[in-house]
Design an enzyme around this catalytic site. Structure first.
Site, PDB file in Angstrom:
ATOM      1  N   GLY A  66       0.836  -1.200   0.000  1.00  0.00           N
ATOM      2  CA  GLY A  66       0.000   0.000   0.000  1.00  0.00           C
ATOM      3  C   GLY A  66       0.867   1.244   0.000  1.00  0.00           C
ATOM      4  O   GLY A  66       2.103   1.168   0.017  1.00  0.00           O
ATOM      5  N   GLY A 114      -0.480  -5.102   0.859  1.00  0.00           N
ATOM      6  CA  GLY A 114      -1.715  -4.910   0.126  1.00  0.00           C
ATOM      7  C   GLY A 114      -1.844  -5.797  -1.089  1.00  0.00           C
ATOM      8  O   GLY A 114      -2.960  -6.161  -1.485  1.00  0.00           O
ATOM      9  N   GLU A 137       5.324  -6.047   7.789  1.00  0.00           N
ATOM     10  CA  GLU A 137       4.864  -4.867   8.510  1.00  0.00           C
ATOM     11  C   GLU A 137       5.476  -4.668   9.894  1.00  0.00           C
ATOM     12  O   GLU A 137       5.608  -3.525  10.349  1.00  0.00           O
ATOM     13  CB  GLU A 137       3.332  -4.892   8.620  1.00  0.00           C
ATOM     14  CG  GLU A 137       2.608  -4.692   7.303  1.00  0.00           C
ATOM     15  CD  GLU A 137       2.484  -5.972   6.475  1.00  0.00           C
ATOM     16  OE1 GLU A 137       1.925  -5.904   5.364  1.00  0.00           O
ATOM     17  OE2 GLU A 137       2.943  -7.038   6.959  1.00  0.00           O
ATOM     18  N   ASP A 145      -1.895  -6.671   7.987  1.00  0.00           N
ATOM     19  CA  ASP A 145      -3.332  -6.458   7.823  1.00  0.00           C
ATOM     20  C   ASP A 145      -3.865  -7.096   6.537  1.00  0.00           C
ATOM     21  O   ASP A 145      -3.442  -8.175   6.187  1.00  0.00           O
ATOM     22  CB  ASP A 145      -3.647  -4.952   7.882  1.00  0.00           C
ATOM     23  CG  ASP A 145      -3.034  -4.146   6.752  1.00  0.00           C
ATOM     24  OD1 ASP A 145      -2.053  -4.600   6.138  1.00  0.00           O
ATOM     25  OD2 ASP A 145      -3.537  -3.039   6.478  1.00  0.00           O
TER      26      ASP A 145
END
Length: 354
Positions: A66, A114, A137, A145
């Site tokens: 992302g 992402g 992350e 996520d």
């Protein structure tokens, strides 16, 4: 339509092609919104029989994640833009998970963060020898996520816990061996896959036809490179606290396990603990949407955390790779500090309504 993603229909196939090569096709809010809108339309369109996700031909990567710089800049302020990105992206993840028709993603290159969320929730995920998977992350103070709390604990044994806490990278056939991808084929056969899909009639049994095409092109998946460590992964990463996991790894003595302990200690201590709780709760979640609401609660707060701001500075902006985490040790991160990320958001909870 933005210049960052090409969405169209071709012969009964809904096509999503990422076209942001300068950022390794990393997702932004506009891209997620367009994909979400397309999925909503195709779900009820009888003329669309499956969805095909790939990246622009001749460019590197599948999707590197992302827009981290935007998230950090937004998090340094009121975080409104970052939260809108998470809201849109997570709804897109849920739409892919719920999509009743086949979804094939061709992960021919870097697939992180992402990009994983854009692919792993679909029915058919094709890896090549150029695939590089990671959920890195914890190294920037964020968290795994895009549904990581759901799919990572549902990989074999404690493999997902290892991947989440260490940010370990899987390459090529290992991505399929882990269950992140469902098929493996040489990248030189990707054009043949595209040609056969373009010529196929998916109107009767789209899933069966897609299975047949892949059966003729994909190769058997060998034992993964991490197989020699599988027993240690399952035993050491099964503990309930990060401190216990690290202690178990260190107790294995010199070698691979102790190296993993050192890797975890170098990550954001707070984020390691948040990620571990995220995976343990995600493993018990009854519905994917419940997991995504939890992740939205975490993301809502994490973008404004000191560790995320520091991680982005150290890894992405200044690139000194020397983050000063606060607290600096796992042992100094309290249960209350972790718990606050999971608290309900009240009126701001993630909704899956349009």
């Amino acid at each position: 339509m933005s210049a960052d993603v090409d969405i169209r229909t071709q012969g009964g196939i809904g096509r999503i092609t990422l076209t942001r090569p300068e950022a390794l096709h990393a997702l932004n809010t506009g891209m997620c919104a367009e994909i979400l809108d397309a999925l909503a339309g195709w779900a009820g369109d009888a003329s669309v029989h499956l969805v095909w996700i790939d990246h622009q031909e001749g460019t590197r990567g599948f999707c590197a994640g992302g827009d981290i710089r935007m998230l950090a800049a937004s998090g340094a302020g009121d975080a409104a833009e970052a939260r809108e990105f998470f809201r849109t992206e997570y709804r897109m993840n849920a739409a892919l998970k719920a999509f009743a028709k086949p979804v094939i993603a061709v992960l021919d290159g870097v697939t992180m963060g992402g990009g994983v969320g854009l692919s792993v929730h679909g029915s058919h995920r094709v890896a090549t020898e150029r695939t590089l998977f990671a959920m890195p992350e914890t190294g920037i103070g964020l968290f795994p996520d895009v549904g990581g709390g759901w799919f990572l604990p549902r990989l074999g044994g404690e493999l997902g816990t290892w991947l989440a806490l260490t940010g370990a990278r899987l390459k090529g056939a290992d991505v399929a061996a882990a269950g992140v991808a469902t098929h493996y084929l040489p990248s030189e056969l990707v054009p043949a896959l595209a040609k056969q899909m373009a010529a196929a009639d998916f109107s009767v049994d789209a899933r069966g036809m897609l299975d047949e095409i892949l059966r003729g092109l994909t190769q058997p998946v060998p034992a993964p490179s991490y197989a020699a460590h599988a027993e240690v992964i399952d035993r050491c990463f099964a503990h309930e606290t990060a401190e216990e996991i690290v202690a178990a790894l260190e107790a294995e003595g010199p070698g691979w396990a102790r190296e993993q302990a050192a890797v975890i200690r170098a990550k954001s201590p707070e984020t390691v603990k948040v990620a571990l709780r995220q995976l343990r709760e995600g493993a018990k979640a009854a519905r994917f949407e419940d997991n995504m609401r939890t992740e939205y609660r975490i993301g809502w707060r994490k973008v404004q955390s000191a560790d995320f701001q520091e991680g982005v500075r150290a890894v992405i902006i200044d690139k000194d790779n020397a983050p000063a985490w606060s607290p600096a040790r796992l042992e100094d991160v309290s249960a209350a500090a972790v718990a606050r990320y999971f608290e309900p958001l009240g009126a701001d909870e993630l909704s899956f309504e349009p």
